[in-house]
Design a protein around this motif. Structure first.
Motif, PDB file in Angstrom:
ATOM      1  N   ALA A  35       0.634  -1.259  -0.722  1.00 42.83           N
ATOM      2  CA  ALA A  35      -0.173   0.309   0.128  1.00 42.83           C
ATOM      3  C   ALA A  35       1.016   0.908   0.670  1.00 42.83           C
ATOM      4  O   ALA A  35       0.654   2.101  -0.370  1.00 42.83           O
ATOM      5  N   LYS A  36       1.990   1.481   0.463  1.00 42.19           N
ATOM      6  CA  LYS A  36       2.252   2.224   0.688  1.00 42.19           C
ATOM      7  C   LYS A  36       3.527   2.521  -0.134  1.00 42.19           C
ATOM      8  O   LYS A  36       4.234   3.558  -1.360  1.00 42.19           O
ATOM      9  N   ASN A  37       3.810   1.367  -0.276  1.00 47.09           N
ATOM     10  CA  ASN A  37       4.776   1.863  -1.603  1.00 47.09           C
ATOM     11  C   ASN A  37       5.022   1.033  -3.167  1.00 47.09           C
ATOM     12  O   ASN A  37       5.905   2.360  -3.667  1.00 47.09           O
ATOM     13  N   VAL A  38       4.123   1.227  -3.433  1.00 43.39           N
ATOM     14  CA  VAL A  38       3.375   0.343  -4.739  1.00 43.39           C
ATOM     15  C   VAL A  38       2.485   1.924  -5.301  1.00 43.39           C
ATOM     16  O   VAL A  38       2.320   2.228  -5.846  1.00 43.39           O
ATOM     17  N   LEU A  39       1.955   1.803  -3.788  1.00 41.44           N
ATOM     18  CA  LEU A  39       0.318   2.012  -4.778  1.00 41.44           C
ATOM     19  C   LEU A  39       0.101   3.749  -3.506  1.00 41.44           C
ATOM     20  O   LEU A  39      -0.050   4.744  -4.608  1.00 41.44           O
ATOM     21  N   GLU A  40       1.069   3.707  -2.708  1.00 41.32           N
ATOM     22  CA  GLU A  40       1.887   4.905  -2.453  1.00 41.32           C
ATOM     23  C   GLU A  40       0.148   5.646  -2.094  1.00 41.32           C
ATOM     24  O   GLU A  40       0.236   7.172  -2.452  1.00 41.32           O
ATOM     25  N   LEU A  41       0.311   4.726  -1.529  1.00 38.94           N
ATOM     26  CA  LEU A  41      -1.127   5.611  -0.664  1.00 38.94           C
ATOM     27  C   LEU A  41      -0.736   6.442   0.400  1.00 38.94           C
ATOM     28  O   LEU A  41       0.129   6.064   1.031  1.00 38.94           O
ATOM     29  N   PRO A  42      -1.510   7.105   1.260  1.00 39.33           N
ATOM     30  CA  PRO A  42      -1.707   8.048   2.847  1.00 39.33           C
ATOM     31  C   PRO A  42      -1.408   6.915   3.852  1.00 39.33           C
ATOM     32  O   PRO A  42      -1.926   6.353   3.747  1.00 39.33           O
ATOM     33  N   GLN A  43      -0.909   7.940   4.506  1.00 37.97           N
ATOM     34  CA  GLN A  43      -0.116   6.710   5.816  1.00 37.97           C
ATOM     35  C   GLN A  43      -0.303   7.479   6.354  1.00 37.97           C
ATOM     36  O   GLN A  43      -1.060   9.226   6.457  1.00 37.97           O
ATOM     37  N   SER A  44      -1.356   7.428   7.853  1.00 36.88           N
ATOM     38  CA  SER A  44      -2.131   7.731   8.950  1.00 36.88           C
ATOM     39  C   SER A  44      -0.905   8.268   9.685  1.00 36.88           C
ATOM     40  O   SER A  44       0.041   7.412  10.036  1.00 36.88           O
TER      41      SER A  44
END
Ligand SMILES: Cc1cc2nc3c(=O)[nH]c(=O)nc-3n(C[C@H](O)[C@H](O)[C@H](O)COP(=O)(O)OP(=O)(O)OC[C@H]3O[C@@H](n4cnc5c(N)ncnc54)[C@H](O)[C@@H]3O)c2cc1C
Lengths: 379, 395
Positions: B386-395
């Motif tokens: 989620a973080k490194n491939v999709l680059e989704l925001p981190q809470s």
């Protein structure tokens, strides 16, 4: 086997992406739908596609083809899946052309393939007779009469059936109800006397038809391949079609997936971007992992068509089943993760959802291909 | 291309001449050789086979020749692997040193460290343990507390590590230790190599649900570690740690396809344990589970192959990032499927009423549960995607 695209194939992909974004965005399909376009695709667009060589990607140079192979076709179909471009590419340039290429006599190839390659002639495969894909369960009959055959029966879910100039009809010339032997492929002009064609309006706003044949006379010269041995041509044609539609579905799924990921980075609730919720992150991350697996399967299936046709049945069923599952999951999640706006007609996501459902039924649903795969594996 | 084909022929010939017949048979767990001071060869042939491979540098085929490795290119390495698989040649020596520490030292270590530790791994002289996890630091690895104080000419290490695989059989352990308690958690960590024979190091085995005692808690009580055992810079151990985790995850992702033991696969189990009707498995649900599994495994195998081809072609993709997750989840699915196919024959735990293979399968089933936890759990893998491939925001 090639699981990495060549420079040439990547270039083709970029060209296709640009062209489709400019000339056949989702808005174009929406317009065809809203205006109840009688043809269901833009002939100008198709002509342009043909000029770029897309109608002849898989055809040998001898017949005016580009001879770019299935991997080349795959990238174009995938891009056309991303924009949901309506065109005879699949029904005519893949399925129709493959039938002529694999089953046609030299004369038929000379007569038909260059015309298909130029986009002047379109074909459609008239196969299905029931609500599920049962390619050997054929009761449409072709009875020999002198130098001709007489066709009787009805077909449904004929992709591009109402727009194609010629139909490749799968008919029974002998054998029992479900036998794969005794099938014959016949080339029939759609405006022959006795052919009646009813366009069906499907959820994906693309093109399909129900067609009946009432004592239609077809010259024996129009048989593709050999009488009673149509299955030998039909099965590999279907497998090519399965792999091709799987490539289109990859594009459909990826586009819906990427649009959803973008939305997760833009929509705020509870004072934060919804993409920061782990419940949604994990579902998207899981889909990413399935996308990666499907990518490998698809590349392998596409290259198998050209490099190892003896392994095609297994790979085609693997690819179709896997991409069916991916497209279903992605489009459902796309709607869910968009919330209320996801179920509006205004948002394009619904178009992807609906196209996925139609594509899932084309040439075998998930159950069909899992059963076939198991049988091929000997259990 | 032609060179590679020639290489393949040479390898084939060499293996034919040098791999003893007994080393081409399916192996049991006891047949594995792990090297190290306490390592024992299961047989004379195993020793011979190991020595021949070692002398070619093929215990670590792709490592540089100057440290005793084989100096092969990735393509050649793959060919060697394929040719070994073709004749069922056993892996001559196993170890965390080969899989994880070696690549990290080659990347981050200094010349003396390479000369000393890489050679020893190639030669099978040292067996390594991994000292990452602690009772209070698992998924949140960077919160680790095991301390190393700078005492001028050495570090003084105090604390404990847990889930240390085979620590009681190892000679050396690589540890993540806190060297700056005041820095942000990732920034006060260093990467230390510790000789387990040093006074103050002790281990205590922990039995697992598989019935084996694979791992230990490892204690450090005023252990003196020479300064030269620091890999990379002081307080920069987190980069080394992460690079090493990439190797660990790659290894775990491939474990299923690359099993050291002769294990039962679901397709074969179905033929042995299920009823067939008209050439089909009679139980429709099991048939459908089996085809799901087979399709998934074919997809996973193709993706392994794709990541390899991409690497060779210098193409980047997200495929490598998902393999730990899909590979270990598939292993777990496989074990559950085997149990379902075998029914009550899959439940045997010990004794002569069950075949060795049946008992092995049940124990591997228990072990498969560990694979989606170790090396970064499935949930952590999904976080990373989620973080490194999709680059989704981190809470
Ligand atoms: C067989 C085996 C061998 C091992 N060998 C070694 C070894 O040699 N050396 C070594 O150092 N370690 C080893 N480990 C330890 C392993 O690395 C840890 O078990 C692992 O990192 C998980 O940590 P934990 O056990 O503390 O679980 P926890 O971190 O406490 O996790 C508990 C649960 O919470 C979930 N969770 C935690 N954080 C999050 C989050 N942010 N989001 C969502 N879910 C979350 C986890 O996924 C898990 O389901 C081994 C483990 C096993 C099972």
């Amino acid at each position: 086997m090639a699981l990495v695209l060549t420079e040439e194939q990547r270039l083709l992909q970029d060209t296709a992406k640009d062209f489709l974004a400019n000339n056949a965005p989702v808005a174009a399909l929406r317009k065809l739908r809203d205006e109840k376009d009688p043809l269901g695709y833009s002939p100008d667009l198709w002509q342009q596609m043909a000029e770029m060589g897309w109608a002849s990607i898989i055809l040998p140079e001898a017949y005016g083809g580009l001879e770019f192979g299935f991997l080349g076709l795959g990238v174009v179909l995938e891009e056309s899946g991303r924009t949901l471009a309506a065109s005879p590419l699949f029904a005519s340039a893949v399925v129709g052309a493959s039938a002529i290429l694999l089953g046609g006599s030299e004369e038929q190839k000379q007569a038909l393939l260059p015309a298909i390659a130029g986009g002047e002639l379109t074909l459609a495969l008239a196969l299905e007779e029931s609500n599920h894909h049962r390619p050997t369960q054929i009761s449409t009959t072709a009875t020999a009469q002198g130098d001709s055959f007489v066709l009787n029966g009805s077909k449904c879910f004929v992709l591009d059936g109402h727009s194609a100039e010629q139909l490749i009809v799968v008919a029974r010339t002998s054998g029992g109800d479900r036998d794969s032997s005794g099938l014959t492929l016949l080339l029939v002009e759609r405006d022959t006397a006795g052919v009646s064609c009813q366009r069906t309006i499907l959820m994906d706003s693309r093109n399909a038809a129900d067609i009946t044949f009432d004592n239609v006379t077809v010259p024996a010269a129009n048989v593709i391949g050999q009488v009673d041995r149509g299955w030998e041509v039909l099965e590999p044609v279907l497998d090519r079609g399965r792999v091709a539609i799987a490539a289109e579905m990859m594009g459909v799924a990826l586009e819906a997936f990427e649009r959803t990921t973008a939305y997760l980075k833009e929509r705020e609730q509870f004072g934060q971007l919804i993409g920061s919720f782990q419940a949604l992150q994990h579902r998207q991350a899981h889909i990413q992992s399935e996308v990666e697996l499907c990518r490998s399967v698809l590349l392998q299936a596409l290259s198998t068509v050209d490099d190892a046709p003896q392994e095609l049945p297994l790979l085609a069923s693997l690819a179709k089943a896997k991409l069916n599952e991916l497209a279903k999951r992605v489009t459902n999640e796309a709607v869910q993760m968009h919330g209320g706006i996801g179920v509006t007609d205004e948002l394009d996501i619904g178009f992807f959802l609906k196209r996925a459902r139609v594509a899932m039924q084309v040439f075998g649903d998930t159950g069909y291909h899992k059963d076939r795969y198991a049988t091929l594996c000997g259990y | 291309m032609e060179d590679l084909e020639n290489f393949r022929l040479e390898v084939r010939e060499w293996l034919q001449a040098n791999c003893p017949e007994s080393q081409r048979q399916p192996m049991k767990r006891e047949d594995q050789y792990w090297g190290g001071r306490r390592g024992k060869f299961p047989s004379e042939d195993a020793k011979l086979w190991f020595e021949r491979m070692r002398d070619k540098g093929w215990t670590t085929p792709e490592w540089p020749k100057q440290y005793g490795g084989g100096g092969l290119s990735p393509q050649q390495g793959r060919i060697l692997k394929e040719e070994m698989q073709r004749i069922n040649a056993r892996t001559p020596v196993y170890g965390i040193g080969i899989w994880m520490l070696g690549p990290a030292v080659l990347e981050y270590g200094n010349e003396e460290q390479k000369q000393k530790h890489i050679r020893a791994i190639v030669n099978g002289e040292t067996r390594w343990a991994q000292g990452y996890s602690e009772p209070g630091a698992g998924s949140d690895l960077a919160s680790l507390q095991c301390r190393a104080e700078d005492k001028g000419d050495h570090f003084l290490v105090n604390g404990s590590k847990i889930w240390t695989t085979a620590a009681d059989k190892c000679d050396w352990i690589f540890c993540l230790v806190r060297t700056d308690p005041n820095a942000k958690k990732q920034e006060g960590i260093s990467f230390l190599l510790i000789d387990m024979d040093e006074p103050g190091v002790s281990t205590s085995p922990i039995p697992l649900i598989s019935g084996e005692s694979e791992f230990c808690q490892t204690f450090f009580d005023n252990v003196k570690v020479p300064k030269e055992n620091l890999v990379g810079e002081l307080n920069k151990g987190w980069s080394v740690a992460k690079a090493l985790l990439v190797h660990e995850r790659k290894l775990m992702a491939e474990m299923g396809s690359d099993s050291p033991r002769k294990v039962l696969v679901p397709n074969a189990a179905a033929r042995e344990y299920l009823e067939f009707e008209n050439g089909k498995i009679a139980d429709a649900r099991l048939r459908s589970d089996l085809v799901d599994y087979d399709m998934q495994m074919q997809a996973v195998a193709l993706t392994h192959f794709r990541t390899f081809e991409e690497k060779a072609a210098g193409v980047r993709s997200a495929a490598g990032m998902v393999m730990k997750y899909v590979g270990t989840e598939a292993e777990k699915t496989k074990s559950e499927l085997l149990l379902a196919i075998m029914g009550s024959r899959g439940l045997g735990w010990e004794g002569d009423e069950f075949t060795a293979q049946e008992i092995d399968t049940a124990r591997l089933w228990a072990m498969s549960k560990a694979m989606t936890i170790a090396g970064g759990s499935s949930e952590i893998q999904l976080n990373l995607i989620a973080k490194n491939v999709l680059e989704l925001p981190q809470s």
